[in-house]
Design a protein around this motif. Structure first.
Motif, PDB file in Angstrom:
ATOM      1  N   GLY A 156       0.669  -1.316   0.230  1.00 52.70           N
ATOM      2  CA  GLY A 156      -0.023  -0.085   0.013  1.00 52.70           C
ATOM      3  C   GLY A 156       0.814   0.981  -0.035  1.00 52.70           C
ATOM      4  O   GLY A 156       0.594   2.301   0.700  1.00 52.70           O
ATOM      5  N   THR A 157       1.893   1.081  -0.617  1.00 52.70           N
ATOM      6  CA  THR A 157       3.003   2.238  -0.943  1.00 52.70           C
ATOM      7  C   THR A 157       3.257   2.752  -2.054  1.00 52.70           C
ATOM      8  O   THR A 157       3.224   1.852  -2.850  1.00 52.70           O
ATOM      9  CB  THR A 157       4.003   1.960   0.109  1.00 52.70           C
ATOM     10  N   LYS A 158       3.922   3.804  -2.412  1.00 48.84           N
ATOM     11  CA  LYS A 158       4.295   4.103  -3.760  1.00 48.84           C
ATOM     12  C   LYS A 158       5.684   3.815  -3.599  1.00 48.84           C
ATOM     13  O   LYS A 158       6.552   4.135  -2.998  1.00 48.84           O
ATOM     14  CB  LYS A 158       4.255   5.676  -4.115  1.00 48.84           C
ATOM     15  N   VAL A 159       6.288   3.059  -4.691  1.00 56.38           N
ATOM     16  CA  VAL A 159       7.601   2.787  -5.031  1.00 56.38           C
ATOM     17  C   VAL A 159       8.388   3.883  -5.848  1.00 56.38           C
ATOM     18  O   VAL A 159       7.926   3.903  -7.004  1.00 56.38           O
ATOM     19  CB  VAL A 159       7.813   1.282  -5.563  1.00 56.38           C
ATOM     20  N   GLU A 176       7.108   5.594  -0.524  1.00 53.91           N
ATOM     21  CA  GLU A 176       6.478   6.872   0.116  1.00 53.91           C
ATOM     22  C   GLU A 176       4.873   6.395   0.312  1.00 53.91           C
ATOM     23  O   GLU A 176       4.354   5.783  -0.481  1.00 53.91           O
ATOM     24  CB  GLU A 176       6.623   8.111  -0.718  1.00 53.91           C
ATOM     25  N   THR A 177       4.361   6.561   1.686  1.00 52.64           N
ATOM     26  CA  THR A 177       3.207   6.219   2.146  1.00 52.64           C
ATOM     27  C   THR A 177       2.417   7.476   2.222  1.00 52.64           C
ATOM     28  O   THR A 177       2.990   8.223   3.034  1.00 52.64           O
ATOM     29  CB  THR A 177       3.295   5.082   3.052  1.00 52.64           C
ATOM     30  N   THR A 178       1.109   7.474   1.969  1.00 49.91           N
ATOM     31  CA  THR A 178       0.298   8.656   2.342  1.00 49.91           C
ATOM     32  C   THR A 178      -0.947   8.315   3.225  1.00 49.91           C
ATOM     33  O   THR A 178      -1.602   7.084   2.646  1.00 49.91           O
ATOM     34  CB  THR A 178      -0.359   9.309   1.143  1.00 49.91           C
ATOM     35  N   ASP A 179      -1.119   8.902   4.292  1.00 52.04           N
ATOM     36  CA  ASP A 179      -2.221   8.475   5.207  1.00 52.04           C
ATOM     37  C   ASP A 179      -3.580   9.146   4.833  1.00 52.04           C
ATOM     38  O   ASP A 179      -3.511   9.902   3.958  1.00 52.04           O
ATOM     39  CB  ASP A 179      -1.880   8.673   6.637  1.00 52.04           C
ATOM     40  N   PRO A 180      -4.650   8.491   5.330  1.00 52.89           N
ATOM     41  CA  PRO A 180      -5.822   9.010   5.019  1.00 52.89           C
ATOM     42  C   PRO A 180      -5.905  10.776   5.017  1.00 52.89           C
ATOM     43  O   PRO A 180      -6.840  11.222   4.429  1.00 52.89           O
ATOM     44  CB  PRO A 180      -6.677   8.446   5.856  1.00 52.89           C
TER      45      PRO A 180
END
Length: 154
Positions: free
Chosen positions: A44-47, A61-65
């Motif tokens: 659930g992350t962007k590579v 990089e991960t973006t939370d709600p």
């Protein structure tokens, strides 16, 4: 629900050992850690970068709600396809120092495979701080997603 991913933390040691058996052949399990498109789905992350080679680097990089972005990055020290990945792991703007991860992949036979992660922390206190978070639940859920997503590739 049973946690299939096991997290073992021996008292007084600055390491974790994480193990999981998958209903996947070895080559598909390894692919789930090596191919950016698959990593993005189950983590659930962007590579942003994934250089699968000795002395390569990786960046996610991960973006939370709420829209806040969290970064993770490291160096791949060893990359042996189908067998092993040795890498550092560091979270950007987090209170945890970098850690060293040894990921070992093996066949269990009959279309099954296993992952063993040996993670070394700078200190026992750093390891214990991570364990106060819902780390074990999170990695179990991520591995469950990995199993589901990669099942579609069979």
């Amino acid at each position: 629900m049973e946690k299939k991913t096991k997290v073992h933390a021996e008292a007084g040691r600055q390491e974790l050992v994480i193990t999981r058996e998958f209903d996947l052949p070895l080559e598909l399990l390894f692919k789930a850690y090596a191919e950016a498109e698959i990593v993005e789905q189950w983590m659930g992350t962007k590579v942003l970068e994934l250089e699968n080679k000795n002395h390569g680097s990786w960046r996610f990089e991960t973006t939370d709600p709420q829209g806040n972005k969290f970064g993770m990055h490291g160096v791949i020290h060893e990359f042996i396809p189908g067998q092993r990945i040795t890498r550092t792991f560091e979270m950007v703007n987090a209170p945890f120092p970098p850690q060293l991860e040894f990921l070992e992949f093996s066949s269990s036979g009959q279309g099954r495979s296993a992952l063993r992660m040996h993670i070394v922390f700078r200190s026992v206190a750093d390891r214990d701080a991570l364990l106060k978070l819902p780390f074990a639940q999170g990695i179990n859920l991520a591995h469950n997603r990995l199993q589901e997503i990669v099942n579609r590739l069979k």
